[in-house]
Structures are given as structure tokens and as C-alpha cells.
Design a protein around this motif. Structure first.
Motif, short mmCIF file in Angstrom:
data_model
loop_
_atom_site.label_atom_id
_atom_site.label_comp_id
_atom_site.label_asym_id
_atom_site.label_seq_id
_atom_site.Cartn_x
_atom_site.Cartn_y
_atom_site.Cartn_z
N TRP A 133 -116.24 -19.27 38.31
CA TRP A 133 -115.76 -20.39 37.21
C TRP A 133 -114.99 -21.30 37.99
CZ3 TRP A 133 -117.86 -22.52 33.58
CH2 TRP A 133 -116.84 -23.29 32.40
N HIS A 134 -114.34 -22.19 37.53
CA HIS A 134 -113.63 -23.58 38.28
C HIS A 134 -112.20 -23.20 38.85
CE1 HIS A 134 -116.72 -26.18 36.43
NE2 HIS A 134 -116.78 -25.30 35.78
N GLY A 135 -112.08 -23.29 39.60
CA GLY A 135 -110.70 -23.09 40.49
C GLY A 135 -109.66 -24.10 39.79
N TRP A 136 -108.70 -23.53 39.74
CA TRP A 136 -107.31 -24.47 39.49
C TRP A 136 -106.42 -24.63 40.67
CZ3 TRP A 136 -105.86 -22.22 34.08
CH2 TRP A 136 -106.77 -22.62 33.03
N ASP A 137 -106.46 -23.77 41.43
CA ASP A 137 -105.27 -23.83 42.67
C ASP A 137 -106.03 -24.56 43.78
OD1 ASP A 137 -103.57 -23.13 44.49
OD2 ASP A 137 -103.83 -20.97 44.54
N TRP A 138 -105.85 -25.71 43.60
CA TRP A 138 -106.16 -26.92 44.67
C TRP A 138 -105.41 -26.76 46.01
CZ3 TRP A 138 -106.82 -32.10 41.50
CH2 TRP A 138 -107.81 -32.15 40.64
N VAL A 139 -106.37 -27.00 47.05
CA VAL A 139 -105.71 -26.87 48.37
C VAL A 139 -104.86 -28.11 48.27
CG1 VAL A 139 -106.24 -27.08 50.79
CG2 VAL A 139 -107.57 -25.68 49.36
N GLU A 140 -105.21 -29.26 48.28
CA GLU A 140 -104.39 -30.49 48.09
C GLU A 140 -103.95 -30.60 46.54
OE1 GLU A 140 -106.27 -34.02 49.73
OE2 GLU A 140 -106.88 -32.51 51.57
N GLY A 141 -102.71 -30.40 46.17
CA GLY A 141 -102.22 -30.55 44.73
C GLY A 141 -101.72 -29.31 44.25
N GLY A 142 -102.14 -28.21 44.50
CA GLY A 142 -101.76 -27.01 43.89
C GLY A 142 -102.43 -26.72 42.57
N ARG A 143 -101.68 -25.67 41.90
CA ARG A 143 -102.26 -25.09 40.69
C ARG A 143 -101.77 -26.05 39.25
NH1 ARG A 143 -104.36 -20.48 38.70
NH2 ARG A 143 -104.17 -20.42 36.41
N ALA A 144 -100.82 -26.83 39.56
CA ALA A 144 -100.47 -27.49 38.38
C ALA A 144 -101.57 -28.70 38.40
CB ALA A 144 -99.02 -28.26 38.53
N ALA A 145 -101.59 -29.30 39.33
CA ALA A 145 -102.79 -30.57 39.18
C ALA A 145 -104.11 -30.12 39.16
CB ALA A 145 -102.48 -31.23 40.70
N GLY A 146 -104.43 -29.05 39.49
CA GLY A 146 -105.90 -28.36 39.27
C GLY A 146 -106.01 -27.98 37.79
N GLU A 147 -105.02 -27.49 37.36
CA GLU A 147 -105.31 -26.89 35.95
C GLU A 147 -105.32 -28.41 34.93
OE1 GLU A 147 -103.22 -24.27 32.35
OE2 GLU A 147 -102.46 -24.19 34.37
N ALA A 148 -104.44 -29.10 35.25
CA ALA A 148 -104.28 -30.27 34.40
C ALA A 148 -105.69 -31.17 34.36
CB ALA A 148 -103.08 -31.35 34.68
N ALA A 149 -106.36 -31.28 35.87
CA ALA A 149 -107.47 -32.08 35.68
C ALA A 149 -108.52 -31.31 35.18
CB ALA A 149 -107.83 -32.35 37.25
N TRP A 150 -108.61 -29.92 35.35
CA TRP A 150 -109.80 -29.23 34.66
C TRP A 150 -109.61 -29.44 33.08
CZ3 TRP A 150 -110.39 -25.61 30.99
CH2 TRP A 150 -111.68 -24.76 30.84
N ARG A 151 -108.51 -29.13 32.53
CA ARG A 151 -108.26 -29.13 31.05
C ARG A 151 -108.71 -30.56 30.40
NH1 ARG A 151 -106.30 -24.79 28.71
NH2 ARG A 151 -104.95 -23.36 29.96
N ALA A 152 -108.44 -31.64 31.28
CA ALA A 152 -108.66 -32.78 30.95
C ALA A 152 -110.10 -33.16 30.98
CB ALA A 152 -107.93 -34.05 31.91
#
Length: 540
Positions: free
Chosen positions: A458-477
């Protein structure tokens, strides 16, 4: 001796050796271009049975012919027909129950009880069948759980409550297959029951019961290979209470259905009669399969799967204002193209020892119907299908550390994937959304249900650049904005970096399996382990 999976370090060494022996280079640009092609307006949302189906299947066949792959469908064809039957209730269904004193009590279908004829001929006729209350209707030997006990339910109607017991004895926040109505019907049918009735835990006036009544009146598509019970249905808590009282049962005195002490109990002296029929419409759609035959064990198969369909256009959504085509670029033109690109890379490698199938499934959006159709009539025996690797909605982001999968903890494929990810500084995780029940919502599941180890990244949320908070927020949006909406369209701005990274992992995962003699299995706590065990002799 079974050919079993090796330890993690050895697995990694073998897989990377296999990868080094074959060049692979997934192209983000080609992935993007091909998604743009099959999600264009001309494909009309790729609805099964419509022009969009013909177009996408023609495009897929042309891709595989250009690669030099052979057809993988039945009788040397590209296509596997899947016959879908849509059932609509006919007015006039009847139901009545009889108590120990012989008095008949009519029930109003659509008010007191719901009844759906689920036999292939669309007719249900039950006369004075005995009733059995089976709690959750679950037999989970790996958890020492058996709601049925030793009670014989042949020729009877089984009454169950929905869902599964809460708590860690099952799978905590993540639901198991045992919660599904399909599982409960399969288990009841396997034991010889003629029907299943679910108790809705609300009275006749409750919103829960009113919702059940509305749902039971709708046209539905019967899952290929579904349990051939005479009927399924539901009753509200009021009717259930009447039956229990008539049978002399004190519900408060029964063992707790949620702690494993309960065993099925007959409603002695209470019987049910049902007459119902449904009209049947038939739609024929198609899976498309391509094949790389194995050099040493061609009868042992690894499958890469993805569904080609989406939810259509104006013909399927009359009256829509504005954009009238659901293009499905992400869902699932992306996964479709992912499987095509996987085939392109694997076809450039030395031919593997085992066969590899690239399966494009139909009608996933109708309820995984193409995959269920394949599982009910497999082109290649499921007993010697090593694994299904499913791709549904490629990740659209930059690099991620995590590789989430649906159904973490289910089978040993995740251990192999972890062994591949670790040297890259990545890790396998769960999908982080237990409320969604994702493991049961894409084309890997019909394989799992039949015992074939199956995995879906599935889709990763733990971005190498930006971390988990940024990744999860972007995916949910992104998910909220575009999932199953006309806005799910191709854009030049889509980022396929993570898609390429994940496809590369899945390449090595499948190729490693194809060049090994291993049979990845299910974890001891998985509900699918007992299903796979029934065919152990085929893998000796």
C-alpha cells in the motif's frame, strides 16, 4: 518433506542474487504515459461489459504480444470469461415460523424478515426447516474456537450474529475474515445448512433494522463460487426473541458467545418455511492473463494481479452534473500499468524455473468479481499457486521508508518483503487503517480465501523527505479528494518515485519465488492456514 521457506538472511541473499542476474529498470515516464492512455476519456471509465472493457483488454493484449508473452487464459486464450449474475427480488416472497404447539405464525417479508434466494436458479423453497442458533457462526481451529460444537446442522437454518468477537483472541483492531457474511455462509453450507439468517441487534423500529430492510431490496451481484445455500436473510431482535421464547430458551442463561464457551443450540420445536424467487440478469466480463512459462516447474505458479476496471461514466451515473467520466487513473489504471511494467521487466530476465502469470482482473469494483471468478475456476491449480502479489493503486509520492501492506501478520510473504526492504533502509508495516478492513477489499483476497498466500503493498506515509506527519496528511488529502471520484485523472504532476521503488521490491519478491523451491505459508494465527493445509499433499 515440504519445500519450506528459508531463514530471512538466506532469503535476502538468494533474492538479491536473482536480481543481480537480471536487469530491471522501471520507467516512471512510461508508467505515467500508459496510465494517461488507459484512463483517458475515450475509455469511458473502463466499466465491465461496456466499450471501455473492450478497449482496455485490447490495449493489454497488444502490450503482451509486443513483449512476446504467451496467452495465459484457458485453452491458450488471452481472455477468461467471467459470468456475473445480478439478482433482483420478485415481489410476493413469503415466510412463516411454527412453534412447538404447531401454530403457524406468518412473517411479513420486508418488514419482519428479509429473504434473498441465493441458489443459482434464483428460487428458494424451504418447508419447516429446523432452526439452530450458532452465535457468531465461527469455527477458528487456530484459536480453539468452535461456535458449532458437535451440533449437526444438516438441512437446518443457521442463525448467527454479525461480526466477530472483540479482543486480542482474534486480531484486535484488524478484522478477520470470520466477521464477513460470506464466511458465515460458507461455513454453514460446508456443514450442510440450507440457509443463514443474521440477527440485527435492534428492534423493528431501529435505524439498524430499517437499513437492513433497504439493503435487502436492492439488486445484487452473486459472487462466483459463493456457497449455494437456498437463502440468506435477516431478522430483528424482536423476532429473534419470539423464536427463543417459543423454544424455551432463556437467552440470559446461554454461555457467552464472545468468550469461546458458547456452542450452538437448537431451537427445539421451532421451524421456518420460506418461498422466494429472484429475476436473474447475466453479464459476461473478462479477465486477461499473460504467461511466462517456467523452465523446470511450469505447473507451479506465481501470480501478479491487478484489476483493470473502474466505475464507468455517464451511462452508469445518470444525471450527474459536470464531469461524467470516472477515469480511474489511480484506481486502478496505475495498478494495471504496474503489472504490465512488471511483465516487461520480468520478460527481459532469464526465464524462471516456475511460471509467472500476469492477471488483469475484471469487476473488482463490483465486489472482486473477476478474482472470485478466477478462484472458482482457476486456470492454474490453486494448490500449486505459490503466491498472489496484488497491485491496486500505486503509491503517488516521493521515496518512503515504510512499505505498508494489507494483512500484516498473515503470511510469510511479508518476511521475504522485509528481507528485501531492510538493506535499503526500509521496513514493512501494517496499513495503519484497521477500520477500513483493507485486506478483504481487493483482488488478493479471493486467493487468500482459497488458501493461496497473498500480499498487497500500500501507500507509504513515512516519507524520506518530510517524515510521517507530512506523508500521512498528503495521502489522506489525496484519498479524500480523488478516491472513486471523477477527479481521479491523470496529471503530469503525479509522482511515481515511490511506485518505482515498490515495483522494484515486488519484482525481486516474485522473481525470487519463481527461482526457488519454497512454498511460503500462512502464519499460525492466520485464519487461512487451515484452508491451505487441506492441499498440503499437492506440494510435497
Amino acid at each position: 518433506m515440504f519445500r519450506k521457506m528459508m531463514g530471512g538472511v538466506a532469503v535476502a541473499a538468494v533474492l538479491f542474487a536473482a536480481g543481480m542476474a537480471s536487469a530491471q529498470d522501471f520507467s516512471a515516464a512510461r508508467i505515467s504515459d500508459n496510465i494517461r492512455t488507459i484512463s483517458a476519456d475515450e475509455y469511458q471509465g473502463r466499466y465491465p461489459g461496456a466499450e471501455g472493457e473492450r478497449m482496455v483488454l485490447s490495449w493489454l493484449q497488444a502490450q503482451y504480444e509486443a513483449m512476446g508473452l504467451e496467452p495465459g487464459g484457458p485453452n491458450g486464450q488471452w481472455l477468461q470469461p467471467v459470468e456475473l449474475k445480478r439478482y433482483t427480488p420478485v415481489a410476493g416472497a413469503t415466510a412463516a415460523w411454527t412453534g412447538p404447539d404447531g401454530t403457524s405464525h406468518p412473517l411479513t417479508v420486508g418488514t419482519d424478515i428479509t429473504v434473498r434466494a441465493v441458489t443459482n436458479d434464483g428460487r428458494a423453497s424451504i418447508q419447516n426447516a429446523g432452526l439452530v442458533f450458532a452465535g457468531h457462526g465461527i469455527h477458528a481451529p487456530e484459536r480453539n474456537w468452535n461456535d458449532y460444537g458437535d451440533l449437526d446442522v444438516r438441512g437446518k437454518v443457521v442463525i448467527v450474529v454479525g461480526g466477530e468477537p472483540d479482543g486480542d483472541l482474534f486480531n484486535g483492531q484488524y478484522a478477520m475474515n470470520y466477521q464477513s457474511g460470506a464466511y458465515k455462509a460458507d461455513e454453514a453450507f460446508r456443514r450442510g445448512a440450507v440457509g443463514v439468517i443474521t440477527v440485527v441487534m435492534g428492534d423493528a423500529a431501529s435505524p439498524m433494522w430499517q437499513g437492513a430492510l433497504r439493503g435487502a431490496a436492492r439488486t445484487r451481484t452473486l459472487t462466483p463460487g459463493a456457497a449455494d445455500l437456498e437463502f440468506s436473510g435477516a431478522i430483528n431482535h424482536d423476532v429473534a426473541g419470539l423464536w427463543a421464547t417459543a423454544a424455551g430458551l432463556d437467552i440470559s442463561q446461554l454461555p457467552n458467545i464472545a468468550d469461546g464457551t458458547f456452542e450452538a443450540v437448537a431451537l427445539n420445536g421451532v421451524t421456518l418455511s420460506v418461498e422466494a424467487s429472484e429475476t436473474i440478469e447475466t453479464l459476461v466480463t473478462h479477465n486477461l492473463l499473460a504467461r511466462i512459462p517456467g523452465t523446470e516447474h511450469p505447473d507451479e505458479t506465481i501470480i501478479y494481479s491487478a484489476h483493470w476496471d473502474h466505475v464507468g461514466g455517464e451511462a452508469q451515473h445518470p444525471g450527474v452534473v459536470g464531469d461524467a467520466i470516472w477515469n480511474g487513473a489511480w484506481d486502478n489504471a496505475s495498478g494495471t500499468v504496474g503489472v504490465v511494467e512488471m511483465a516487461r521487466q520480468l520478460s527481459a530476465a532469464p526465464r524462471p524455473q516456475r511460471s509467472i502469470i500476469f492477471a488483469h482482473m475484471a469487476a473488482e469494483e463490483m465486489g472482486l468479481m473477476g478474482a472470485y471468478g478466477y478462484a472458482a475456476n482457476p486456470v492454474y491449480p490453486l494448490e500449486t499457486t505459490v503466491a498472489d502479489i496484488n497491485i491496486d493503486m500505486l503509491p503517488l509520492s516521493g521515496s518512503t521508508r515504510d512499505v505498508p501492506i494489507f494483512g500484516k501478520g498473515q503470511n510469510e510473504l511479508e518476511d521475504r518483503l522485509q528481507a528485501l526492504a531492510e538493506p535499503l533502509g526500509r521496513y514493512v508495516s501494517d496499513d495503519g487503517m484497521p477500520e477500513q478492513g483493507f485486506y478483504y477489499r481487493s483482488d488478493h483476497f479471493p486467493f487468500a480465501r482459497m488458501g493461496v498466500p497473498a500480499i498487497m503493498p500500500w501507500h507509504g506515509w513515512d516519507w524520506v523527505e518530510g517524515g510521517r506527519a507530512a506523508g500521512e496528511a498528503a495521502w489522506r488529502a489525496k484519498f479524500a479528494a480523488d478516491y472513486h471520484k471523477p477527479s481521479d485523472e491523470w496529471s503530469a504532476d503525479l509522482d511515481f518515485t515511490s511506485a518505482v521503488e515498490n515495483l522494484t521490491l515486488l519484482y525481486h519478491l516474485g522473481l525470487g519465488l519463481a527461482n526457488s523451491s519454497d512454498w511460503p505459508g500462512w502464519k499460525p494465527t492466520s485464519e487461512f492456514a487451515v484452508v491451505r493445509a487441506r492441499s498440503d499433499a499437492a506440494r510435497q
